[in-house]
Enzyme design. Structure first.
Site, PDB file in Angstrom:
ATOM      1  N   LYS A 130      12.452  36.980  26.818  1.00  0.00           N
ATOM      2  CA  LYS A 130      12.314  37.926  28.073  1.00  0.00           C
ATOM      3  C   LYS A 130      12.785  39.268  27.784  1.00  0.00           C
ATOM      4  O   LYS A 130      11.894  40.233  27.731  1.00  0.00           O
ATOM      5  CB  LYS A 130      13.035  37.373  29.209  1.00  0.00           C
ATOM      6  CG  LYS A 130      13.006  38.285  30.583  1.00  0.00           C
ATOM      7  CD  LYS A 130      13.390  37.489  31.668  1.00  0.00           C
ATOM      8  CE  LYS A 130      14.924  36.624  31.408  1.00  0.00           C
ATOM      9  NZ  LYS A 130      15.937  37.578  31.103  1.00  0.00           N
ATOM     10  N   THR A 141      13.269  40.516  24.455  1.00  0.00           N
ATOM     11  CA  THR A 141      12.410  40.632  23.482  1.00  0.00           C
ATOM     12  C   THR A 141      11.092  41.593  23.869  1.00  0.00           C
ATOM     13  O   THR A 141      10.648  42.514  23.523  1.00  0.00           O
ATOM     14  CB  THR A 141      12.272  39.747  22.511  1.00  0.00           C
ATOM     15  OG1 THR A 141      13.511  39.139  21.860  1.00  0.00           O
ATOM     16  CG2 THR A 141      11.274  40.232  21.307  1.00  0.00           C
ATOM     17  N   ARG A 189      20.518  44.872  30.798  1.00  0.00           N
ATOM     18  CA  ARG A 189      22.086  44.478  31.031  1.00  0.00           C
ATOM     19  C   ARG A 189      22.735  44.544  29.541  1.00  0.00           C
ATOM     20  O   ARG A 189      22.127  44.280  28.798  1.00  0.00           O
ATOM     21  CB  ARG A 189      22.145  43.022  31.593  1.00  0.00           C
ATOM     22  CG  ARG A 189      21.386  43.094  33.087  1.00  0.00           C
ATOM     23  CD  ARG A 189      21.521  41.657  33.512  1.00  0.00           C
ATOM     24  NE  ARG A 189      20.545  40.770  32.438  1.00  0.00           N
ATOM     25  CZ  ARG A 189      20.707  39.664  32.428  1.00  0.00           C
ATOM     26  NH1 ARG A 189      21.816  39.001  32.989  1.00  0.00           N
ATOM     27  NH2 ARG A 189      19.955  39.055  31.562  1.00  0.00           N
ATOM     28  N   LYS A 229      24.086  30.822  23.633  1.00  0.00           N
ATOM     29  CA  LYS A 229      22.772  31.701  24.125  1.00  0.00           C
ATOM     30  C   LYS A 229      22.560  32.693  22.977  1.00  0.00           C
ATOM     31  O   LYS A 229      21.128  33.056  22.757  1.00  0.00           O
ATOM     32  CB  LYS A 229      22.913  32.238  25.326  1.00  0.00           C
ATOM     33  CG  LYS A 229      21.867  32.865  25.824  1.00  0.00           C
ATOM     34  CD  LYS A 229      21.993  33.373  27.300  1.00  0.00           C
ATOM     35  CE  LYS A 229      20.921  34.332  27.487  1.00  0.00           C
ATOM     36  NZ  LYS A 229      20.750  35.538  27.004  1.00  0.00           N
ATOM     37  N   ALA A 238      22.760  35.601  35.613  1.00  0.00           N
ATOM     38  CA  ALA A 238      21.779  35.467  36.792  1.00  0.00           C
ATOM     39  C   ALA A 238      22.019  33.961  37.522  1.00  0.00           C
ATOM     40  O   ALA A 238      21.783  33.888  38.607  1.00  0.00           O
ATOM     41  CB  ALA A 238      20.517  35.767  36.566  1.00  0.00           C
ATOM     42  N   PHE A 294      17.724  35.067  33.352  1.00  0.00           N
ATOM     43  CA  PHE A 294      17.086  33.545  33.090  1.00  0.00           C
ATOM     44  C   PHE A 294      15.703  33.698  33.951  1.00  0.00           C
ATOM     45  O   PHE A 294      14.980  34.580  33.879  1.00  0.00           O
ATOM     46  CB  PHE A 294      18.033  32.686  34.028  1.00  0.00           C
ATOM     47  CG  PHE A 294      19.482  32.652  33.058  1.00  0.00           C
ATOM     48  CD1 PHE A 294      19.445  32.231  31.821  1.00  0.00           C
ATOM     49  CD2 PHE A 294      20.833  32.812  33.631  1.00  0.00           C
ATOM     50  CE1 PHE A 294      20.578  31.876  31.104  1.00  0.00           C
ATOM     51  CE2 PHE A 294      21.864  32.566  32.970  1.00  0.00           C
ATOM     52  CZ  PHE A 294      21.784  32.166  31.664  1.00  0.00           C
ATOM     53  N   PHE A 325       3.736  32.415  18.786  1.00  0.00           N
ATOM     54  CA  PHE A 325       4.111  31.399  17.659  1.00  0.00           C
ATOM     55  C   PHE A 325       3.238  31.256  16.748  1.00  0.00           C
ATOM     56  O   PHE A 325       1.889  31.165  17.290  1.00  0.00           O
ATOM     57  CB  PHE A 325       5.005  30.304  18.058  1.00  0.00           C
ATOM     58  CG  PHE A 325       6.290  30.624  18.541  1.00  0.00           C
ATOM     59  CD1 PHE A 325       7.577  30.353  17.935  1.00  0.00           C
ATOM     60  CD2 PHE A 325       6.381  31.280  19.947  1.00  0.00           C
ATOM     61  CE1 PHE A 325       8.734  30.692  18.507  1.00  0.00           C
ATOM     62  CE2 PHE A 325       7.776  31.356  20.653  1.00  0.00           C
ATOM     63  CZ  PHE A 325       8.974  31.135  19.734  1.00  0.00           C
ATOM     64  N   TRP A 329       7.669  40.495  18.705  1.00  0.00           N
ATOM     65  CA  TRP A 329       8.898  40.215  18.051  1.00  0.00           C
ATOM     66  C   TRP A 329       8.483  40.291  16.407  1.00  0.00           C
ATOM     67  O   TRP A 329       9.230  40.779  15.717  1.00  0.00           O
ATOM     68  CB  TRP A 329       9.194  38.540  17.744  1.00  0.00           C
ATOM     69  CG  TRP A 329      10.244  37.989  17.128  1.00  0.00           C
ATOM     70  CD1 TRP A 329      11.578  38.087  17.862  1.00  0.00           C
ATOM     71  CD2 TRP A 329      10.459  37.620  15.678  1.00  0.00           C
ATOM     72  NE1 TRP A 329      12.453  37.557  16.581  1.00  0.00           N
ATOM     73  CE2 TRP A 329      11.565  37.354  15.694  1.00  0.00           C
ATOM     74  CE3 TRP A 329       9.491  37.616  14.817  1.00  0.00           C
ATOM     75  CZ2 TRP A 329      12.186  36.906  14.267  1.00  0.00           C
ATOM     76  CZ3 TRP A 329       9.697  37.202  13.408  1.00  0.00           C
ATOM     77  CH2 TRP A 329      11.132  36.788  13.490  1.00  0.00           C
TER      78      TRP A 329
END
Length: 556
Positions: A71, A73, A94, A105, A273, A301, A381, A409
């Site tokens: 998210k 990224t 954030r 994480k 969150a 999240f 991907f 990415w």
């Protein structure tokens, strides 16, 4: 393949003054933290506050899985792509918590070629905001216990102390402790607790306050305990507000850094969150809206947590009106929701995709309930197939959503141009009719039930006796018009992290309810969610080091 930290360390950053100048920010309006980080002065807001707002785009996601969604990224890559297409765009993100950085994480600087830098600074101490919040939180705790020790003039019932100490680290051993052991001079013996800093009410207050005056008023309303008559005792009653504000004087100012493509990113505040409201600061978002054509922000999240709280808490309090929502998913994550083990996610499996896409479907439906247009994007991907893409594209378009692949990415802003084009088209052709999910006039129980049924898909809500009693007491004290902040597992739409996809036939279990009077919302603790996480068997800290050249290694 290069790691995220290698890509970030090899980047050629511009002095932050040059990045700021692209948004019309003068050097005098920056408080520099070295060459590449700065805080924005209070005077800057006074200069720009009467300008019209740009467009606000929220980036959210499906429920997180071990397969990853990306998210942050996506948010960074989208902002870079929008700038490449001629739209002056700024990020509002954030700050990362140290707990996940050293836990499981990871950080929150993005990934690959869609990152904000300096990455190591951001993921570690940054400008000290979280340390200031931790200190202010624990100062209040110290003043509270000192008041009890020095005679307890306020008649605080030591069995009803609500305020907890905090630490920005995953440390399960501190969840339940006893303080004051030893001699009489060592304090009053009582049970106490620690929470992680990002769950502190002071974090929420900092992120929701408009200015220092508002910050101090909110700090004063914090309920730290009840007295023997059952009446609330506040931080103002303890005369703690001035000293806490002094610790937060600089932390309340938004931070400015840059993306790998030298675009501006305001990174400020970081409530979780799943146990807090999950959004960056109101000050950062509002300032960015005055400086840019488009602001890209994100909420933590899945959309059932971060987006719900962004739309029902932050927007309601701050008067913000989002113009579009980008919903992030991956083929891998959808197949995981369809029951495919992590080891087999690289194999085409349309049946599992059909089964797991119901999670995405529910999040689309939820965002549409707020009247905001939705754009769905897939982080691509190498193992994805065209058949899988076509199935998801068709699924989204049938539900009135724009759809685009994202390759940020691997390619940075260039890989986000297809998504950026869809976002621009949505902003130009689809009107947002944003409205919160529920009205202020509903009872707290009705608000909790509305979120549980409409957002999670629950059949109803069950309250533990203590939670039901707390709910009645909170409404009797006059806090019934506040929004609710649901503390819930991020891994499922339900309060059971093992229920993947789109679970049905369940009820939400509320075990505790308390009021964050300073933040301005009521927190409902559901299921087994913890406000102080623990470290995994093999924490990320195992891999982090400083090499002989003085560079941090192993940080993602």
């Amino acid at each position: 393949m290069k790691t995220d930290i290698q890509i970030a360390q090899e980047a050629a950053m511009l002095p932050i003054c040059e990045v700021a100048a692209n948004y019309g920010i003068a050097e005098d309006d920056l408080e520099l933290y070295g060459k590449y980080k700065a805080k924005l002065t209070d005077e800057l807001w006074e200069q720009v506050k009467d300008r019209p707002d740009g467009k606000l785009v929220l980036v959210t996601a499906i429920n997180p899985t071990p397969a990853g969604e990306g998210k942050t990224t996506t948010s960074i890559g989208l902002a870079d792509a929008l700038n490449r297409l001629g739209k002056k765009t700024m990020l509002a993100l954030r700050e990362p918590s140290l707990g996940p950085c050293f836990g499981i994480k990871g950080g929150a600087a993005g990934g690959g070629y869609a990152q904000v830098v300096p990455m190591e600074d951001l993921n570690l101490h940054f400008t000290g905001d979280f340390h200031a919040i931790t200190s202010a939180n624990n100062l209040l705790a110290a003043l509270l216990d000192n008041h009890i020790h020095q005679g307890n003039a306020l008649g605080i019932d030591t069995r009803q102390v609500l305020w907890k100490r905090c630490l920005d680290m995953n440390d399960r051993a501190l969840r339940n402790i006893v303080i004051g052991l030893g001699a009489k001079a060592d304090g009053f013996v009582r049970e106490d607790h620690f929470i992680i800093t990002v769950a502190s009410e002071i974090m929420a207050i900092l992120c929701l306050a408009d200015n220092m005056e508002d910050l101090k008023a909110r700090l004063g309303r914090i309920i730290v305990a009840y007295n023997y008559a059952g009446e609330p005792v506040t931080a103002k009653d303890l005369n703690a507000v001035g000293a806490m504000a002094a610790l937060l004087k600089d932390a309340i100012k938004p931070n400015l850094i840059q993306t790998l493509e030298h675009n501006g990113a305001m990174v400020h505040g970081g409530p979780f969150a799943n146990i807090a409201h999950g959004c960056n600061s109101v000050r950062a978002t509002k300032t960015a809206l005055k400086l840019a054509d488009i602001v890209v922000t994100e909420a933590g999240f899945g959309a059932d947590l971060g987006a719900e709280k962004f739309l029902d808490i932050k927007c309601r309090m701050a008067g913000l009106k989002p113009d579009a929502v980008v919903l992030v998913a991956t083929v891998r994550a959808l197949k995981y929701n369809g029951g495919v083990p992590k080891t087999e996610l690289g194999t085409e499996n349309l049946e599992a995709l059909k089964k797991g896409i119901v999670n995405l479907e529910k999040h689309i439906e939820n965002i549409q309930k707020y009247g905001v247009p939705v754009v769905v994007t897939l982080n691509s991907f190498l193992t994805d197939t065209e058949a899988e893409y076509e199935f998801i594209r068709d699924f989204c378009e049938k539900r009135g959503c724009e759809f685009a692949l994202s390759e940020v990415w691997a390619k940075g802003g260039e890989g986000g141009e297809a998504l950026a084009s869809k976002v621009i088209g949505t902003l130009e052709t689809k009107e947002s009719h944003y409205h919160p999910l529920y009205g202020d006039e509903l009872s707290l129980a009705e608000k909790i039930e509305t979120v549980a049924k409409e957002i999670y898909g629950a059949d109803g809500v069950d309250y533990a006796p203590a939670a039901a009693k707390a709910l009645r007491q909170i409404e009797a004290m006059g806090f019934g018009r506040m929004p609710v902040c649901m503390a819930k597992t991020q891994y499922s739409l339900s309060d059971d992290q093992n229920k993947l996809g789109r679970p049905t036939g369940f009820r939400i279990n509320v075990r505790d309810v308390y009021v964050s009077a300073g933040a301005g919302f009521v927190v409902a603790i559901t299921g087994a969610i913890m406000t102080m996480p623990g470290l995994p068997k093999k924490p990320a800290a195992d891999n982090i080091d400083v090499n002989e050249e003085g560079k941090i290694v192993g940080l993602f």
